[in-house]
Write an enzyme that holds these catalytic residues in place. Structure first.
Site, PDB file in Angstrom:
ATOM      1  N   ARG A 155      34.057 102.034  38.738  1.00  0.00           N
ATOM      2  CA  ARG A 155      34.927 101.185  37.926  1.00  0.00           C
ATOM      3  C   ARG A 155      35.533 102.000  36.797  1.00  0.00           C
ATOM      4  O   ARG A 155      35.074 103.081  36.469  1.00  0.00           O
ATOM      5  CB  ARG A 155      34.139 100.017  37.337  1.00  0.00           C
ATOM      6  CG  ARG A 155      33.621  99.021  38.363  1.00  0.00           C
ATOM      7  CD  ARG A 155      32.948  97.849  37.671  1.00  0.00           C
ATOM      8  NE  ARG A 155      32.408  96.877  38.609  1.00  0.00           N
ATOM      9  CZ  ARG A 155      33.106  95.898  39.158  1.00  0.00           C
ATOM     10  NH1 ARG A 155      34.393  95.770  38.862  1.00  0.00           N
ATOM     11  NH2 ARG A 155      32.547  95.046  39.986  1.00  0.00           N
ATOM     12  N   GLY A 156      36.553 101.425  36.194  1.00  0.00           N
ATOM     13  CA  GLY A 156      37.138 102.034  35.011  1.00  0.00           C
ATOM     14  C   GLY A 156      38.334 102.911  35.317  1.00  0.00           C
ATOM     15  O   GLY A 156      38.480 103.428  36.431  1.00  0.00           O
ATOM     16  N   ASP A 211      35.505  87.777  45.049  1.00  0.00           N
ATOM     17  CA  ASP A 211      35.787  86.499  44.410  1.00  0.00           C
ATOM     18  C   ASP A 211      36.971  85.757  45.020  1.00  0.00           C
ATOM     19  O   ASP A 211      37.248  84.616  44.637  1.00  0.00           O
ATOM     20  CB  ASP A 211      36.057  86.706  42.918  1.00  0.00           C
ATOM     21  CG  ASP A 211      34.803  87.066  42.142  1.00  0.00           C
ATOM     22  OD1 ASP A 211      33.696  86.798  42.649  1.00  0.00           O
ATOM     23  OD2 ASP A 211      34.927  87.610  41.030  1.00  0.00           O
ATOM     24  N   GLY A 255      31.406  84.936  40.548  1.00  0.00           N
ATOM     25  CA  GLY A 255      32.665  84.247  40.288  1.00  0.00           C
ATOM     26  C   GLY A 255      32.973  84.310  38.804  1.00  0.00           C
ATOM     27  O   GLY A 255      32.687  83.373  38.068  1.00  0.00           O
ATOM     28  N   GLU A 310      29.129  82.338  37.888  1.00  0.00           N
ATOM     29  CA  GLU A 310      28.695  83.099  36.712  1.00  0.00           C
ATOM     30  C   GLU A 310      29.640  82.940  35.521  1.00  0.00           C
ATOM     31  O   GLU A 310      29.226  83.053  34.370  1.00  0.00           O
ATOM     32  CB  GLU A 310      28.580  84.584  37.062  1.00  0.00           C
ATOM     33  CG  GLU A 310      29.884  85.209  37.547  1.00  0.00           C
ATOM     34  CD  GLU A 310      29.720  86.659  37.952  1.00  0.00           C
ATOM     35  OE1 GLU A 310      28.880  87.354  37.351  1.00  0.00           O
ATOM     36  OE2 GLU A 310      30.432  87.099  38.881  1.00  0.00           O
ATOM     37  N   ILE A 364      24.648  88.903  47.999  1.00  0.00           N
ATOM     38  CA  ILE A 364      25.710  88.322  48.817  1.00  0.00           C
ATOM     39  C   ILE A 364      26.869  89.285  49.040  1.00  0.00           C
ATOM     40  O   ILE A 364      27.713  89.041  49.898  1.00  0.00           O
ATOM     41  CB  ILE A 364      26.234  87.000  48.221  1.00  0.00           C
ATOM     42  CG1 ILE A 364      27.033  87.238  46.934  1.00  0.00           C
ATOM     43  CG2 ILE A 364      25.099  86.033  47.971  1.00  0.00           C
ATOM     44  CD1 ILE A 364      27.765  86.007  46.438  1.00  0.00           C
ATOM     45  N   ARG A 365      26.944  90.368  48.274  1.00  0.00           N
ATOM     46  CA  ARG A 365      28.064  91.284  48.437  1.00  0.00           C
ATOM     47  C   ARG A 365      27.684  92.590  49.128  1.00  0.00           C
ATOM     48  O   ARG A 365      28.560  93.375  49.483  1.00  0.00           O
ATOM     49  CB  ARG A 365      28.703  91.594  47.085  1.00  0.00           C
ATOM     50  CG  ARG A 365      27.939  92.563  46.212  1.00  0.00           C
ATOM     51  CD  ARG A 365      28.722  92.909  44.955  1.00  0.00           C
ATOM     52  NE  ARG A 365      28.205  94.121  44.331  1.00  0.00           N
ATOM     53  CZ  ARG A 365      28.751  94.713  43.283  1.00  0.00           C
ATOM     54  NH1 ARG A 365      29.835  94.200  42.739  1.00  0.00           N
ATOM     55  NH2 ARG A 365      28.234  95.815  42.773  1.00  0.00           N
TER      56      ARG A 365
END
Length: 451
Positions: A155-156, A211, A255, A310, A364-365
């Site tokens: 990320r980032g 998502d 989410g 979430e 779940i991912r």
């Protein structure tokens, strides 16, 4: 102008020019594919398919380009190198997409090489010292059997000039970037830097977010698998709830800004009695609030299952003042708040509850894609290669109205798709759970609150 508002696309108005796809130049090379049909370049898939949707906003129809192989392509396959990079969080099916890209590029186009960039955009930065992985049919043959991504991710932001320097240094002709809204914003910046340098390098996006919150994308890959996995936890929450007098199963699902996973999983397994999503602010206390509705349910039926995304209920929590590596605000603990408030409320009402909290989180991912997602991933990967070889750039391969289309990055990176709480979809979720429309939100918690 057409108002693109399916599933709350934030009232974006687009015209024909907004749907136009950029190209690196004239396509003069004969496509080597020998089977299947070729697709013309002119826009042919409507942004909307009903008369009401078009007429409601009083504009002319807008069409997207259909995805697929072109009869004439821009790049000479024998001299072409493509690269693949995955950015952001993982989701089911990434390896299926990578495999599909490699197989299509190698077997049907005969490209010179396909390179995998390790650990997201960091892989382009020399200082990060990540090796590049050459991808071949042999080393991707079985990767679809595993979750996650063969290439790793991160990320980032990273320096755009260094990313384009790396593309030039490796002689990459087109880059396929798998990412969500943030990833497509990065892709947009890369396209701009390439254009500023006048380089013939294409950038093709594939929507990757668990998502399901990308505009102009009917469904992101991995979403169906994630929902299916989430229902296993819902079943466990229901078992716990019915196993004790006044039992409550509280489940948190992914989410951040959009509640598609929570709402869809709730409809998929009918044990859910309340589903809380980021799009609908709700009151916790008072008449018509969540706690009153939950208490009434417990008195009436003796148990309850609550699913919370979430990002739900953040208006009830003080801001954390922190951001993650992607620049997103760090969320408050909504289920921690719900647990405390439910216990206090039920104690005051004389209900001897047993509350079990389940957080499947990343489970779940991180699983492999199910059959439906695996098939979908194959199409996305293949169409990305078709687009890249045809010289398309600054675009995303998407699925709309059961057709695969090319969507400009500017349309998908402006904002996230969210549930329209006045839509048939959300009403169906409420009908499935039987929960009432909850009262309007409480005032936010004070900034110095320990909640």
């Amino acid at each position: 102008m057409v108002n693109v508002n399916a599933a709350a696309d934030q009232n974006v108005r687009i015209g024909p020019e907004d749907a136009r796809i950029s190209s690196l130049g004239e396509s003069l090379v004969a496509c080597p594919k020998t089977c299947g049909r070729f697709v013309p370049d002119e826009p042919s898939v409507m942004a909307y398919i009903t008369k009401r949707q078009i007429g409601e906003y009083g504009g002319e129809p807008v069409f997207f380009e259909e995805a697929g192989p072109r009869e004439r392509i821009f790049f000479d396959p024998a001299k072409t190198k493509c690269a693949i990079v995955t950015v952001g969080g993982i989701c089911p099916g990434i390896n299926d997409v990578i495999r599909a890209i490699v197989m299509e590029a190698h077997h049907n186009y005969g490209v010179a090489a396909t390179l995998g960039i390790r650990y997201g955009l960091r892989g382009f930065i020399p200082a990060c010292r990540h090796d590049v992985l050459e991808l071949t049919p042999d080393n991707v043959a079985d990767i679809h059997e595993f979750g996650g991504t063969l290439l790793g991710s991160s990320r980032g932001p990273q320096p755009v000039d260094e990313i384009v320097d790396a593309l030039e240094r490796m002689n990459i002709n087109f880059l396929v970037l798998l990412g969500g809204v943030g990833g497509m914003r990065a892709a947009t910046s890369i396209v701009a830097e390439i254009a500023a340098r006048g380089l013939p390098i294409g950038v093709v996006g594939i929507p990757k977010t668990i998502d399901n919150d990308m505009r102009f994308v009917a469904r992101t890959f991995g979403f169906v698998t994630a929902v299916e996995k989430a229902t296993e936890s819902i079943a466990c929450a229901h078992t716990e709830a019915v196993g004790a007098p006044y039992g409550i199963g509280l489940l948190k699902l992914m989410g951040r800004s959009s509640g598609f996973i929570a709402a869809t999983a709730a409809m998929g397994l009918k044990h859910v009695n309340f589903v809380l999503i980021p799009e609908e602010r709700f009151a916790l206390h008072g008449p018509g609030g969540f706690l009153e509705a939950l208490g009434n349910r417990l008195v009436r039926r003796g148990h309850a299952v609550v699913v919370a995304a979430e990002g739900a209920g953040q208006h009830l929590l003080p801001p954390t003042g922190e951001v993650d590596a992607s620049g997103n605000p760090v969320l408050g603990d909504i289920c921690g708040l719900l647990s405390r408030e439910i216990k206090a409320y039920c104690q005051g009402r004389g209900l001897p509850i047993t509350l079990k909290y389940i957080d499947p989180s990343y489970i779940i991912r991180s699983v492999p894609a199910n059959v439906a997602d695996a098939v979908y991933c194959g199409f996305l990967g293949q169409h990305a290669v078709h687009a890249g070889m045809a010289g398309k750039t600054g675009m995303l391969v998407s699925s709309m109205h059961d057709r695969y289309v090319h969507v400009p990055l500017a349309l998908v990176s402006a904002d996230r798709r969210r549930i329209d709480t006045d839509s048939e979809f959300w009403q169906a979720a409420l009908d499935s759970t039987g929960q009432p429309r909850l009262a309007v939100a409480d005032a936010p918690a004070p900034a110095d609150s320990k909640e």
